[in-house]
Enzyme design. Structure first.
Site, PDB file in Angstrom:
ATOM      1  N   SER A 100       1.882  -7.488  -0.866  1.00 30.13           N
ATOM      2  CA  SER A 100       2.737  -8.547  -0.022  1.00 30.13           C
ATOM      3  C   SER A 100       2.048  -9.989  -0.193  1.00 30.13           C
ATOM      4  CB  SER A 100       2.708  -8.005   1.230  1.00 30.13           C
ATOM      5  OG  SER A 100       1.604  -8.290   1.865  1.00 30.13           O
ATOM      6  N   THR A 148       0.862  -1.232   0.010  1.00 32.10           N
ATOM      7  CA  THR A 148       0.048   0.084   0.059  1.00 32.10           C
ATOM      8  C   THR A 148       0.790   1.352  -0.049  1.00 32.10           C
ATOM      9  OG1 THR A 148      -1.908  -1.063   1.085  1.00 32.10           O
ATOM     10  CG2 THR A 148      -1.622   1.137   1.329  1.00 32.10           C
ATOM     11  N   THR A 152       1.462  -4.703   4.405  1.00 31.65           N
ATOM     12  CA  THR A 152       1.403  -4.873   5.741  1.00 31.65           C
ATOM     13  C   THR A 152       0.939  -6.238   5.880  1.00 31.65           C
ATOM     14  OG1 THR A 152      -0.935  -3.819   5.626  1.00 31.65           O
ATOM     15  CG2 THR A 152       1.085  -2.365   6.234  1.00 31.65           C
TER      16      THR A 152
END
Ligand code: ASP
Length: 351
Positions: free
Chosen positions: A88, A40, A121
């Site tokens: 991720s 992000t 994250t």
């Protein structure tokens, strides 16, 4: 006794290692390299108020991240290496190994001060813990992400990145192992987990709390991990081309053994049990007979899994207070060395 002595020596060396690495001149800006992987923090949306489904703008490049923060010029001499620019969920073994090797090569340069890694994250804690186990330097490594995209009103990424570079450039951060920085908080990679799907204060170290803060007056640390990491680690990715397949199986009421059997059939060399179920017992025994190693973790997300005599007798390794996803990271590396559960338990006690 022998092992305890070895661990003490390793921790001592870990503490001392940085002294020999303080090579940059006092009057020059510390050299920090940014390793970008995506997430992000490198995402953009078509509107400033769009905080979900935001990947409709071009992804943010490493040079844009740096150009966006002219303040960095007063903190560090920042360069970059792009590893990937993906969410991720797409970080795989090839990218992990490439990242670890690049960070190791950078930190081996005498005038390199530290490294910062951008990351989505969702799986950030897995990469951070992986690096914590395979980086062969006591110089600071900080993994950073953001909850709001680059384009958002009140985006959190730039402050997180700015603070990460400050930490990577600071001498106090040496020997702390790999750190995670979001929301002004510095957490140890081993302890931290993503705790909330959406809020900017999502990263917490549930059992132990943060190790420090990146505040505007200074970077301040309050404690140091006694667990083995980075320069005191026995794991080496230098010659590895792959990592063993290790999976996670969740325990819940009426869970059956089908998932374990299927994963073993698919080639899993290790399985982390995120809590237990009665039906797992026989599947574990059968999996062990095929050479697989099982680690008992717990879905509560904090607290230790105690080393019971019953588990030890069954040859099941206990995860201490590592969550399932961190246990998977350690088990994969452990399996590059041995498949002896006793030796792997030693590793889970030490790292
Ligand atoms: N989907 C994002 C990721 O790459 C979430 C984030 O970065 O916050 O993990």
């Amino acid at each position: 006794m022998k092992i305890r002595f070895a661990v003490c020596m390793a921790l001592l060396l870990q503490g001392l290692a940085f002294a020999g690495e303080r090579a940059w001149a006092a009057d020059a800006l510390p050299k920090v390299r940014l390793f970008t992987t995506g997430g992000t923090i490198q995402s953009r949306a078509s509107n400033r108020d769009k905080l979900m489904e935001y990947n409709d703008g071009p992804r943010v490049t490493p040079s844009e991240l740096i150009a966006d923060l002219p303040e960095l010029a007063a903190v560090a001499d920042v360069s970059y290496t792009e590893i990937s620019n993906v969410g991720s969920g797409n970080i795989d073994t090839d990218k992990l190994l490439a990242l670890a090797r690049s960070v190791n090569a950078w930190l081996a340069q005498p005038d390199a001060a530290g490294a910062v890694v951008t990351h989505g994250t969702a799986t950030l804690e897995e990469t951070a813990y992986f690096l914590n186990l395979v980086i062969r330097s006591a110089k600071p490594v900080v993994v950073v992400g953001a909850m709001h995209p680059f384009s958002a009103i009140s985006r959190d990424g730039p402050m997180n990145l700015y603070n990460s570079v400050r930490v990577a450039a600071s001498r106090e951060a040496a020997g702390q192992g790999v750190m995670v920085l979001l929301n002004d908080e510095i957490d140890a990679a081993r302890d931290v987990t993503k705790n909330n799907t959406y809020r900017v204060d999502t990263f917490v170290s549930r059992d132990l709390g943060p190790i420090g803060f990146a505040d505007s007056d200074r970077i301040v640390f309050y404690r140091r991990s006694l667990k083995r990491h980075t320069s005191a680690s026995e794991f080496d990715v230098g010659n590895l081309k792959a990592l063993p397949k290790v999976d996670i199986v969740y325990g819940y009421q009426e869970a059956d053994r089908a998932a374990i059997d299927a994963l073993i059939a698919a080639g899993a060399r290790g399985i982390v049990l995120d809590d237990g179920a009665t039906a797992f017992r026989d599947a574990v025994r059968d999996g062990q007979a095929k050479g697989a190693v099982f680690v008992q973790s717990d879905r509560k997300g904090s607290g230790r899994v105690l080393l019971s005599q019953a588990a030890a007798a069954r040859g099941v390794v206990t995860a201490d207070n590592l969550n399932a996803q961190k246990s998977r990271v350690l088990l994969r590396l452990a399996l590059t060395k041995t498949s002896d559960p006793k030796e792997i338990q030693r590793m889970f006690n030490e790292y």
